[in-house]
Scaffold this motif. Structure first.
Motif, mmCIF file in Angstrom:
data_model
loop_
_atom_site.group_PDB
_atom_site.id
_atom_site.type_symbol
_atom_site.label_atom_id
_atom_site.label_comp_id
_atom_site.label_asym_id
_atom_site.label_seq_id
_atom_site.Cartn_x
_atom_site.Cartn_y
_atom_site.Cartn_z
ATOM 1 N N THR A 77 23.302 27.307 49.527
ATOM 2 C CA THR A 77 24.203 28.366 49.459
ATOM 3 C C THR A 77 24.061 29.655 48.757
ATOM 4 N N MET A 78 22.666 29.685 47.966
ATOM 5 C CA MET A 78 22.483 30.603 47.332
ATOM 6 C C MET A 78 22.531 32.048 48.043
ATOM 7 N N PRO A 79 21.898 32.109 49.255
ATOM 8 C CA PRO A 79 21.968 33.633 49.913
ATOM 9 C C PRO A 79 23.311 34.056 50.093
ATOM 10 N N ALA A 80 24.240 33.261 50.530
ATOM 11 C CA ALA A 80 25.699 33.874 50.698
ATOM 12 C C ALA A 80 26.281 34.143 49.431
ATOM 13 N N TYR A 81 26.185 33.378 48.415
ATOM 14 C CA TYR A 81 26.643 33.725 46.915
ATOM 15 C C TYR A 81 25.841 35.222 46.304
ATOM 16 N N ARG A 82 24.398 35.374 46.765
ATOM 17 C CA ARG A 82 24.135 36.484 46.349
ATOM 18 C C ARG A 82 24.621 37.841 46.942
ATOM 19 N N GLN A 83 24.861 37.566 48.356
ATOM 20 C CA GLN A 83 25.357 38.648 49.359
ATOM 21 C C GLN A 83 26.753 38.950 48.799
ATOM 22 N N ARG A 84 27.568 38.029 48.416
ATOM 23 C CA ARG A 84 28.708 38.276 47.987
ATOM 24 C C ARG A 84 28.792 39.348 46.758
ATOM 25 N N ILE A 85 27.883 38.791 45.803
ATOM 26 C CA ILE A 85 27.736 39.590 44.371
ATOM 27 C C ILE A 85 27.217 41.050 44.721
ATOM 28 N N SER A 86 26.152 41.084 45.588
ATOM 29 C CA SER A 86 25.706 42.187 45.888
ATOM 30 C C SER A 86 26.676 43.306 46.465
ATOM 31 N N PHE A 88 29.788 43.250 46.285
ATOM 32 C CA PHE A 88 30.752 43.671 45.324
ATOM 33 C C PHE A 88 30.459 44.734 44.268
ATOM 34 N N LEU A 89 29.083 44.583 43.967
ATOM 35 C CA LEU A 89 28.328 45.617 43.360
ATOM 36 C C LEU A 89 28.226 46.985 43.960
ATOM 37 N N SER A 90 27.696 46.903 45.281
ATOM 38 C CA SER A 90 27.577 48.156 46.022
ATOM 39 C C SER A 90 28.889 48.778 46.315
ATOM 40 N N SER A 91 29.995 48.021 46.705
ATOM 41 C CA SER A 91 31.166 48.812 46.868
ATOM 42 C C SER A 91 31.969 49.202 45.572
ATOM 43 N N TRP A 92 31.375 49.070 44.407
ATOM 44 C CA TRP A 92 32.061 49.386 43.280
ATOM 45 C C TRP A 92 31.127 50.236 42.289
ATOM 46 N N PRO A 93 30.505 51.520 43.096
ATOM 47 C CA PRO A 93 30.024 52.316 41.954
ATOM 48 C C PRO A 93 30.822 52.816 40.853
ATOM 49 N N LEU A 94 30.157 53.217 39.849
ATOM 50 C CA LEU A 94 31.229 53.893 38.672
ATOM 51 C C LEU A 94 32.041 54.591 38.676
ATOM 52 N N ARG A 105 39.514 45.796 38.600
ATOM 53 C CA ARG A 105 40.063 44.685 37.763
ATOM 54 C C ARG A 105 40.584 43.662 38.628
ATOM 55 N N ARG A 106 41.409 43.809 39.852
ATOM 56 C CA ARG A 106 41.589 42.726 40.744
ATOM 57 C C ARG A 106 40.518 42.090 41.266
ATOM 58 N N GLY A 107 39.472 42.953 41.858
ATOM 59 C CA GLY A 107 38.253 42.334 42.389
ATOM 60 C C GLY A 107 37.431 41.530 41.476
ATOM 61 N N CYS A 108 37.371 42.016 40.251
ATOM 62 C CA CYS A 108 36.591 41.402 39.217
ATOM 63 C C CYS A 108 37.095 39.801 38.903
ATOM 64 N N ALA A 109 38.504 40.027 38.864
ATOM 65 C CA ALA A 109 39.101 38.596 38.305
ATOM 66 C C ALA A 109 38.832 37.596 39.579
ATOM 67 N N GLU A 110 38.887 38.086 40.996
ATOM 68 C CA GLU A 110 38.498 37.460 41.960
ATOM 69 C C GLU A 110 37.005 36.896 42.003
ATOM 70 N N LEU A 111 36.288 38.020 41.715
ATOM 71 C CA LEU A 111 34.933 37.423 41.642
ATOM 72 C C LEU A 111 34.493 36.353 40.607
ATOM 73 N N ARG A 112 35.146 36.614 39.249
ATOM 74 C CA ARG A 112 34.936 35.711 38.272
ATOM 75 C C ARG A 112 35.336 34.322 38.511
ATOM 76 N N THR A 113 36.284 34.141 39.222
ATOM 77 C CA THR A 113 36.755 32.832 40.062
ATOM 78 C C THR A 113 35.708 32.308 40.681
ATOM 79 N N GLU A 114 34.902 32.930 41.569
ATOM 80 C CA GLU A 114 33.949 32.647 42.691
ATOM 81 C C GLU A 114 32.746 32.427 41.916
ATOM 82 N N ILE A 115 32.398 33.194 40.832
ATOM 83 C CA ILE A 115 31.288 33.043 39.961
ATOM 84 C C ILE A 115 31.525 31.483 39.044
ATOM 85 N N ALA A 116 32.642 31.295 38.530
ATOM 86 C CA ALA A 116 32.990 30.035 37.552
ATOM 87 C C ALA A 116 32.571 28.800 38.665
#
Length: 150
Positions: A77-86, A88-94, A105-116
């Motif tokens: 399941t790692m490739p899908a997980y890594r793709q999700r993280i990548s 997210f990061l690429s859609s949120w430049p500084l 902040r909403r996106g981060c909250a959702e992502l934190r749940t997925e990472i947990a």
């Protein structure tokens, strides 16, 4: 094996907690967020590298066991997980974070749940794999006593 993974996981959780604290601020701190995002990436990279060097080869060797199969299922399941993280990061430049702080902040909250959830699955697989390694190193009589205690 388990102790090393727990240390890497705890480091990731620590930097995630720091990032969460930054996200609780009413306004973004660009410098602190840049540093925090780098720390998150670094902690994730170190954990992934350790998994590639240690857990994955061990699981391949022990693929015939319950613990080896458990880790290999998580690894699949790692490739899908890594793709999700990548993604997210690429859609949120500084610049985007600053422009849409509440959305980030909403996106981060959702992502934190997925990472947990991912880390819970990963821990299950690592614990199963570590148990196989431990059983492998026990002398036959110790295994028999574990299976058939008096």
């Amino acid at each position: 094996m388990l102790t090393e993974w727990l240390e890497l996981r705890d480091e990731l959780v620590r930097v995630m907690t720091e990032h969460r604290a930054l996200c609780n601020a009413p306004k973004p701190d660009a410098v602190a967020l840049s540093r925090s995002r780098w720390l998150l990436s670094n902690a994730s990279r170190q954990r992934a590298s350790w998994l590639m060097r240690n857990a994955n080869p061990t699981a391949q060797r022990l693929a015939h066991t319950t613990g080896g199969a458990a880790w290999l299922a998580v690894q699949a399941t790692m490739p899908a997980y890594r793709q999700r993280i990548s993604g997210f990061l690429s859609s949120w430049p500084l610049e985007e974070i600053i422009a849409d702080w509440d959305g980030y902040r909403r996106g981060c909250a959702e992502l934190r749940t997925e990472i947990a959830a991912w880390l819970r699955d990963e821990e299950f697989g690592i614990r199963a794999l570590a148990a196989e390694l431990e059983a492998e190193s026990l002398p036959p009589i110790a295994i028999a006593r574990q299976a058939y205690p008096r």
